[in-house]
Design a protein around this motif. Structure first.
Motif, PDB file in Angstrom:
ATOM      1  N   UNK A  47       0.690  -1.100  -0.128  1.00 33.71           N
ATOM      2  CA  UNK A  47       0.099   0.016   0.223  1.00 33.71           C
ATOM      3  C   UNK A  47       0.992   1.035   0.576  1.00 33.71           C
ATOM      4  N   UNK A  48       1.532   0.967   1.182  1.00 34.23           N
ATOM      5  CA  UNK A  48       2.993   2.108   0.970  1.00 34.23           C
ATOM      6  C   UNK A  48       3.777   2.310  -0.743  1.00 34.23           C
ATOM      7  N   UNK A  49       4.071   1.600  -0.441  1.00 36.95           N
ATOM      8  CA  UNK A  49       4.458   1.297  -2.400  1.00 36.95           C
ATOM      9  C   UNK A  49       3.659   2.255  -3.255  1.00 36.95           C
ATOM     10  N   UNK A  50       2.435   2.082  -3.487  1.00 39.80           N
ATOM     11  CA  UNK A  50       1.533   1.872  -4.002  1.00 39.80           C
ATOM     12  C   UNK A  50       1.136   3.418  -4.609  1.00 39.80           C
ATOM     13  N   UNK A  51       1.256   4.212  -3.218  1.00 45.11           N
ATOM     14  CA  UNK A  51       1.018   5.416  -2.502  1.00 45.11           C
ATOM     15  C   UNK A  51       1.894   6.036  -3.503  1.00 45.11           C
ATOM     16  N   UNK A  52       3.262   5.987  -2.814  1.00 46.77           N
ATOM     17  CA  UNK A  52       4.151   7.009  -3.015  1.00 46.77           C
ATOM     18  C   UNK A  52       4.704   6.299  -4.495  1.00 46.77           C
ATOM     19  N   UNK A  53       4.085   5.485  -5.087  1.00 43.87           N
ATOM     20  CA  UNK A  53       4.224   5.970  -6.921  1.00 43.87           C
ATOM     21  C   UNK A  53       3.884   6.578  -7.430  1.00 43.87           C
ATOM     22  N   UNK A  54       2.067   6.257  -7.055  1.00 40.95           N
ATOM     23  CA  UNK A  54       1.135   7.466  -7.959  1.00 40.95           C
ATOM     24  C   UNK A  54       1.296   9.085  -7.030  1.00 40.95           C
TER      25      UNK A  54
END
Length: 309
Positions: A47-54
């Protein structure tokens, strides 16, 4: 009959088998616990990776400081939402934390009676209430009475979510303080309230801070109560009796728009909200726990040096 030597050898064999069995069980439990930790971290990390990436592409000075622009243009920012989140969470904390801490002290130190058992039961029930119900309650009690949406209503709704968590964690933290701490304070002739406020609370400080941070993290992402209380706005804070924006509201509204620019801004707002909660956690833990502990160590060193002289 077996000789003493044979008995000792038999005891050693049984002891060795017992130790081997305990070590095996210990390894199995360690593996299970580590596996559970990994299973819990994987979705959180994704989740954190997805939020940071987008969301990282949307972060800029203008995005963090400007008011929202026209719908679909991709212009503007979330400045009022950041300001509103800090204001409403701060006000809710000023209301909910003292009530929660005092409730936890009462349940822990004076909790062996019917009133305390009733308070504990209703506090546990209150923790399970859906946040939208508390938002509707604040809407009925404050918004309809005053005739307009306001920051006070939002802070009141969030404080209703906050204080049961603080009360429960405070109670459990104080119960973990050894009884000998209280007995030592009473033996010195201190009044009971002084022992609780100066000794017991100080010993349970880490648990209290953890409970407060958990409650802040909980209310920081609540959207439903804010829809019913502060409504939202595209302007910076003006006064406490007008609608105001907040990051959860801004994220919710951006997620409903069918534009790619709005979706990117929504991811960026989510990333900013995560960073704010992280900064609050790290800052509070440093200034309340680490700094106080270092000051205590310094005082002990100075006292020891003075005694040696």
């Amino acid at each position: 009959m077996s000789t003493p030597l044979e008995k000792r050898q038999q005891y050693r064999s049984l002891f060795k088998q017992n130790v081997e069995k305990r070590l095996l069980v210990d390894k199995i439990v360690r593996i299970i616990v580590l596996s559970c930790v990994i299973i819990a971290i994987i979705p959180l990390g994704s989740i954190l990776l997805e939020v940071f990436k987008n969301g990282s592409a949307a972060i800029s000075i203008e995005f963090l400081t400007q008011v929202p622009g026209s719908i679909g243009t991709g212009e503007g920012g979330i400045g009022p939402a950041i300001q509103g989140t800090l204001i409403v969470v701060g006000m809710a904390s000023l209301i909910g934390v003292p009530i929660g801490v005092l409730s936890g002290i009462f349940l822990s130190e004076f909790g062996d009676n019917r009133l305390a058992r009733s308070v504990r039961f209703f506090n546990d029930v209150f923790m399970e209430f859906p946040s939208i119900v508390l938002g509707i309650f604040a809407f009925l009690v404050i918004v309809l009475v005053l005739g307009h949406f306001s920051v006070w209503a939002g802070a009141f709704a969030l404080s209703l979510i906050m204080f049961p968590i603080v009360a429960r964690t405070t109670e459990e933290s104080l119960k973990m303080v050894p009884l000998t701490y209280r007995e030592a304070g009473m033996a010195l002739g201190l009044k009971r309230w002084v022992v609780i406020m100066r000794i017991v609370l100080s010993a349970a400080k880490s648990g209290l801070v953890t409970g407060v941070l958990l409650s802040v993290a909980r209310i920081g992402g609540e959207t439903a109560p804010l829809i019913m209380t502060i409504l939202g706005s595209s302007l910076f804070f003006n006064n406490f009796d007008t609608p105001m924006d907040a990051l959860p509201l801004r994220i919710w509204r951006l997620s409903l728009l069918p534009y790619d620019s709005a979706q990117m801004q929504g991811w960026g707002a989510a990333l900013v909200l995560i960073l704010i909660i992280l900064a609050i956690n790290l800052g509070v833990r440093y200034f309340v726990l680490k700094k106080n502990n270092s000051g205590l160590v310094g005082r002990l060193i100075r006292d020891k040096g003075g005694a040696s002289r």
